[in-house]
Design an enzyme around this catalytic site. Structure first.
Site, PDB file in Angstrom:
ATOM      1  N   GLU A 218       0.889  -1.178   0.104  1.00  0.00           N
ATOM      2  CA  GLU A 218      -0.068  -0.109   0.003  1.00  0.00           C
ATOM      3  C   GLU A 218       0.842   1.355   0.072  1.00  0.00           C
ATOM      4  O   GLU A 218       0.787   2.325   0.954  1.00  0.00           O
ATOM      5  CB  GLU A 218      -0.952   0.018   1.224  1.00  0.00           C
ATOM      6  CG  GLU A 218      -1.780  -1.318   1.140  1.00  0.00           C
ATOM      7  CD  GLU A 218      -2.986  -1.130   2.014  1.00  0.00           C
ATOM      8  OE1 GLU A 218      -2.873  -0.290   3.058  1.00  0.00           O
ATOM      9  OE2 GLU A 218      -4.041  -1.689   2.090  1.00  0.00           O
ATOM     10  N   GLU A 408      -5.488  -8.377  -1.125  1.00  0.00           N
ATOM     11  CA  GLU A 408      -6.039  -8.196   0.193  1.00  0.00           C
ATOM     12  C   GLU A 408      -7.555  -7.922  -0.034  1.00  0.00           C
ATOM     13  O   GLU A 408      -8.005  -6.798  -0.997  1.00  0.00           O
ATOM     14  CB  GLU A 408      -5.568  -6.913   1.038  1.00  0.00           C
ATOM     15  CG  GLU A 408      -4.308  -7.011   1.775  1.00  0.00           C
ATOM     16  CD  GLU A 408      -3.933  -6.001   2.595  1.00  0.00           C
ATOM     17  OE1 GLU A 408      -4.282  -5.456   3.200  1.00  0.00           O
ATOM     18  OE2 GLU A 408      -2.684  -5.848   2.654  1.00  0.00           O
TER      19      GLU A 408
END
Ligand code: BGP
Length: 510
Positions: A218, A408
């Protein structure tokens, strides 16, 4: 039911800092995640005055990063909100605080049992990360720590024993605390070299065992705060821009190194994708949506997947009076070091409005947004949007034309362990059923090239934004509470058996 490709990589995802524990074993150094508390239990409350007033209630019970200020006084800030960091001072472990990641679910000593459970579900792959501090405890050592390297050898061998393909994030929300304190993390260009040294050591050691790699988890979450993923403990916008620029450079160097030395492996980026809808069809709301999506997410994808600094960002930086520390040769490296695939996390969508002061907000983690009245939300305020998942996959594929690996997705919820050892979690099954269905439509109806799906926290672990274990994501329940009490025993939830069927039927039995 949608049809999934034959070699689709079904699996699950974790990260070292949230599951391993054993924070000081076998030579491991202290990492930036070792100074983060558990939301709701922490002694030192963060000073939220740096946040807009309507955001403050949403952050009241968030986990914090503890520090000593310039005078040595203890305090706490919100890791994903740079505006709460003090001027001066350094992150530090305080004796009277509790840090859940230090013990976590003790994967370090349970990995055999946990991987056997993943194999029982039929995992084709397992996404995990390597703790930088196990390999280079302070980041600056000349030689890697052999005990740390040996641990991951054992983990990969255990996966391979069951035919599980490891998928590795090189840096998932942690770095040696020393690099944060001595260099202000990625603000320093020296950290680029230290990271490339770390990455080179693990690529060399594991390239025959690991085919799929991602550089930074991320990477775009730095727009919210600099500490968790970049070790930056200052609130200056130019520090955050410099840090992410250095991370781009480091990622490109690792991609280039991998392509030159190990052509059989693939290196992806990893973006947190948080699509935004315009609050109304007013042109101003739509323009705001475009601007925010570029700023929060696409800038990072554009550099790592297209290989250049986009014009909209150059102009934004120019207006802010920020110049990136570009050195001769950098732009060529970025251009060459384009990633092979797009790793993404997808949890929720948000809403953007040109003037949002009077609109209700939601999302008690790093990304606060205007509330969408058409969506339900999790107990933690994350808006649940399966159709948004299909939308997100389409948008990304159309923009970058690279394979997408969904590394995810999942639901954090409070589960109850029954006396007979069962855990009934129909809400989680429903969440996954809807998301997998929409992912299937993106593949089958829209032609998006999705290569795999690894639900987050396939085994319960420490929450990244809340620090709580009670925000459970797993198919496997771990008996440990927010304060670290419990037997650490593992239990199969109802979703465990359900997901096993999903994998066995290659997504046909939902
Ligand atoms: C992502 C992180 C993960 C993970 C997940 C769930 O942002 O990459 O590390 O934790 O979100 O979030 P949380 O744990 O805050 O519920």
């Amino acid at each position: 039911m949608p049809k999934f490709p034959k070699n689709f990589l079904w699996g699950g995802a974790t990260a070292a800092n949230q599951c391993e524990g054993a924070w000081q074993e076998d030579g491991k150094g202290v990492s930036t995640s070792d100074v983060q508390t558990c939301g709701g239990l922490q002694k030192y409350q963060a000073n939220l005055s740096g946040l807009p007033e309507d955001y403050r209630p949403l952050f009241k019970r968030m986990r914090t990063v503890t520090y000593r200020d310039a005078e040595g006084k203890p305090g706490a800030a919100i890791p994903f909100k740079s505006s709460t960091y003090p001027d001066g001072g350094q992150p530090a472990i305080l004796e009277d605080e509790y840090y859940p990641g230090q013990k976590a679910i003790d994967f370090y000593h349970h990995y055999k049992e946990d991987i056997a459970l993943f194999a029982e579900m039929g995992f084709k792959c397992y996404r995990m990360s390597i703790a930088w501090t196990r390999i280079y405890p302070n980041g600056v050592e000349k030689e890697p720590n052999e005990a740390g390297l040996a641990f991951y050898d054992q983990v990969f061998d255990e996966c391979r024993k069951y035919g599980i393909e490891p998928v590795v994030t090189i840096s998932h929300y942690e770095m040696p605390l020393h690099l944060s304190n001595a260099y202000n993390g990625w603000v320093s260009r020296q950290v680029v070299d230290l990271f490339v040294k770390f990455a080179a050591a693990i690529l060399e050691r594991y390239h025959t065992k690991v085919k799929y790699w991602m550089t930074f988890n991320e990477i775009n979450s730095i727009v919210h705060g600099g500490f968790s993923n970049a070790g930056v403990f200052s609130k200056k916008p130019e520090d955050l821009e410099t840090a992410s620029y250095h991370m781009f450079l480091a990622s490109a160097r690792v991609v280039n190194l991998a392509h030159e030395k190990y052509p059989e492996i693939q290196v992806g980026c990893m973006l947190s994708r948080h699509p935004l809808y315009a609050n109304t069809c007013r042109p101003e709301d739509n323009m705001e949506t475009l601007t925010k999506e570029n700023h929060n997410d696409f800038y990072y994808g554009d550099v790592m997947l297209r290989g250049y600094l986009p014009e909209y960002k150059r102009k934004e930086l120019e207006r802010a009076g920020i110049s990136l520390p570009i050195q001769p040769g950098d732009l060529e490296e970025l251009q060459k070091g384009v990633c092979d695939f797009i790793g993404i996390s997808y949890y929720q969508t948000g809403v953007a409005a040109a003037a949002d002061q009077d609109l209700e907000k939601t999302g008690a983690n790093m990304a606060i947004s205007v509330k969408n009245p058409y969506l339900k939300a999790s107990e933690w305020g994350w808006q649940i949007d399966p159709v948004g998942f299909r939308y997100c996959l389409n948008q990304l594929y159309d923009r970058y034309h690279k394979p997408i690996f969904v590394v995810e997705n999942g639901l954090g919820a409070k589960d109850v362990l029954e006396e007979d050892g069962s855990v009934h979690d129909p809400y989680r099954i429903e969440y996954f059923r809807q998301h997998i269905l929409e992912m299937g439509k993106a593949i089958e109806l829209d032609g998006v090239d999705v290569i795999g799906y690894t639900p987050w926290g396939c085994i319960d672990l420490v929450s990244c934004s809340a620090g709580q274990v009670s925000k459970r994501y797993g198919f496997i329940y771990v008996d440990v509470d927010d304060a670290g009490n419990g037997t650490l025993k593992r239990y199969r939830k109802d979703s465990f058996y359900w997901y096993k069927e999903v994998i066995a039927s290659n997504g046909e039995k939902l």
